[in-house]
Design an enzyme around this catalytic site. Structure first.
Site, PDB file in Angstrom:
ATOM      1  N   HIS A  56      47.847  46.008  47.340  1.00 47.02           N
ATOM      2  CA  HIS A  56      47.654  47.340  47.183  1.00 47.02           C
ATOM      3  C   HIS A  56      46.543  47.803  48.006  1.00 47.02           C
ATOM      4  CE1 HIS A  56      45.123  45.211  44.176  1.00 47.02           C
ATOM      5  NE2 HIS A  56      44.495  46.281  43.849  1.00 47.02           N
ATOM      6  N   HIS A  58      43.501  49.053  47.456  1.00 47.85           N
ATOM      7  CA  HIS A  58      42.107  49.054  47.031  1.00 47.85           C
ATOM      8  C   HIS A  58      41.149  48.416  47.929  1.00 47.85           C
ATOM      9  CE1 HIS A  58      42.786  50.139  42.348  1.00 47.85           C
ATOM     10  NE2 HIS A  58      42.533  51.324  43.322  1.00 47.85           N
ATOM     11  N   ASP A  60      38.831  46.296  47.707  1.00 48.89           N
ATOM     12  CA  ASP A  60      38.407  44.907  47.727  1.00 48.89           C
ATOM     13  C   ASP A  60      39.585  44.060  48.161  1.00 48.89           C
ATOM     14  OD1 ASP A  60      39.707  45.806  45.170  1.00 48.89           O
ATOM     15  OD2 ASP A  60      39.081  44.203  44.110  1.00 48.89           O
ATOM     16  N   HIS A  61      40.914  44.447  48.270  1.00 45.53           N
ATOM     17  CA  HIS A  61      41.947  43.610  48.865  1.00 45.53           C
ATOM     18  C   HIS A  61      42.467  43.945  50.332  1.00 45.53           C
ATOM     19  CE1 HIS A  61      43.318  42.238  44.743  1.00 45.53           C
ATOM     20  NE2 HIS A  61      42.575  43.390  44.343  1.00 45.53           N
ATOM     21  N   HIS A 111      48.906  49.675  38.198  1.00 40.95           N
ATOM     22  CA  HIS A 111      47.383  49.693  38.314  1.00 40.95           C
ATOM     23  C   HIS A 111      47.200  50.742  39.492  1.00 40.95           C
ATOM     24  CE1 HIS A 111      43.461  47.994  39.191  1.00 40.95           C
ATOM     25  NE2 HIS A 111      43.753  47.830  40.289  1.00 40.95           N
ATOM     26  N   ASP A 128      46.638  42.969  41.574  1.00 38.84           N
ATOM     27  CA  ASP A 128      46.017  43.359  40.241  1.00 38.84           C
ATOM     28  C   ASP A 128      47.122  43.994  39.105  1.00 38.84           C
ATOM     29  OD1 ASP A 128      43.802  42.526  41.570  1.00 38.84           O
ATOM     30  OD2 ASP A 128      43.007  44.665  41.489  1.00 38.84           O
ATOM     31  N   HIS A 168      42.738  38.062  41.569  1.00 41.51           N
ATOM     32  CA  HIS A 168      41.589  37.727  41.095  1.00 41.51           C
ATOM     33  C   HIS A 168      41.498  36.515  40.080  1.00 41.51           C
ATOM     34  CE1 HIS A 168      39.409  41.557  42.484  1.00 41.51           C
ATOM     35  NE2 HIS A 168      40.745  42.120  42.032  1.00 41.51           N
TER      36      HIS A 168
END
Length: 213
Positions: A56, A58, A60-61, A111, A128, A168
């Site tokens: 996705h 976001h 952090d990815h 998410h 996620d 994660h």
């Protein structure tokens, strides 16, 4: 199919290096924070990187996308984007060839609207959407309803021995199987959507009561 789980930092993020042993062709999932480390793993295993996929959008990815492209020459793609090698749009049930096998894209909104899981060999890379013993964060309305459908109608129909590799390291173990999740994940054990949402609403209390980190 071989899989290497790579800890990249951030909020205990995982990237993945996945390849077909016979052909040596492989793909990368979410090369965030330390893309050089992920690339080194691929190089050490002699992998011909065909695809770089984000579960996705976001940060952090996806924050390692540009650096990873500079390292290997392959552009990262996410849901709704055209994959440059095949020209295929990344969408639900799209197949990407990999050596003598293929990758299947599973659109699993909840998410985020653009969340995907990547099914390859006997493994699914869930970003996620699904963690070990937990699920991705959502609100309590339409996004939760989408996630509930993704968990049950898409991931839930995969074979029980499918290995689950999340985005994660927030579970009891770094990976799991679909059978283990369906039999022990408290979100899968809820009898209906209303109970699923209630567990989301009371998750902090539930975690404390059951000793979940």
């Amino acid at each position: 199919m071989k899989y290497i789980q790579v800890s990249t930092g951030g909020d205990r993020n995982f990237a993945y290096v996945v390849w077909d042993e016979e052909s040596g062709e492989g793909f990368i999932v979410d090369p965030s924070y330390t893309p050089d480390k992920v690339f080194q793993v691929a190089e050490e295993n002699g992998i011909k990187i065909k695809y770089v996929l984000n579960t996705h959008s976001h940060f952090d990815h996806s924050n390692g996308n540009e650096e990873f492209e500079q390292l290997c020459g392959v552009k990262a793609v996410a849901y709704g984007e055209s994959e440059p090698l095949t020209g295929n749009r990344i969408d639900h049930n799209v197949k990407l060839p990999l050596g003598n096998t293929e990758i299947t894209i599973l659109h699993t909104p909840g998410h985020t609207p653009d969340s995907i899981c990547i099914y390859a060999g006997n493994a699914v890379f869930t970003g996620d959407t699904l963690f070990v013993g937990k699920v991705g964060g959502t609100g309590f309305g339409d996004d939760a309803k989408e996630e509930y459908g993704s968990l049950h109608n898409i991931l839930g129909i995969l074979p029980d021995d499918t290995r689950v590799f999340p985005g994660h390291d927030v579970g009891v173990t770094p990976s799991s199987t679909m059978g283990e999740e369906k039999s022990s994940n408290p979100f899968y054990l809820q009898p209906d959507f209303e109970s699923f949402v209630y567990l989301k609403q009371t998750w902090l209390e539930y975690k404390k009561k059951h000793g979940i980190a």
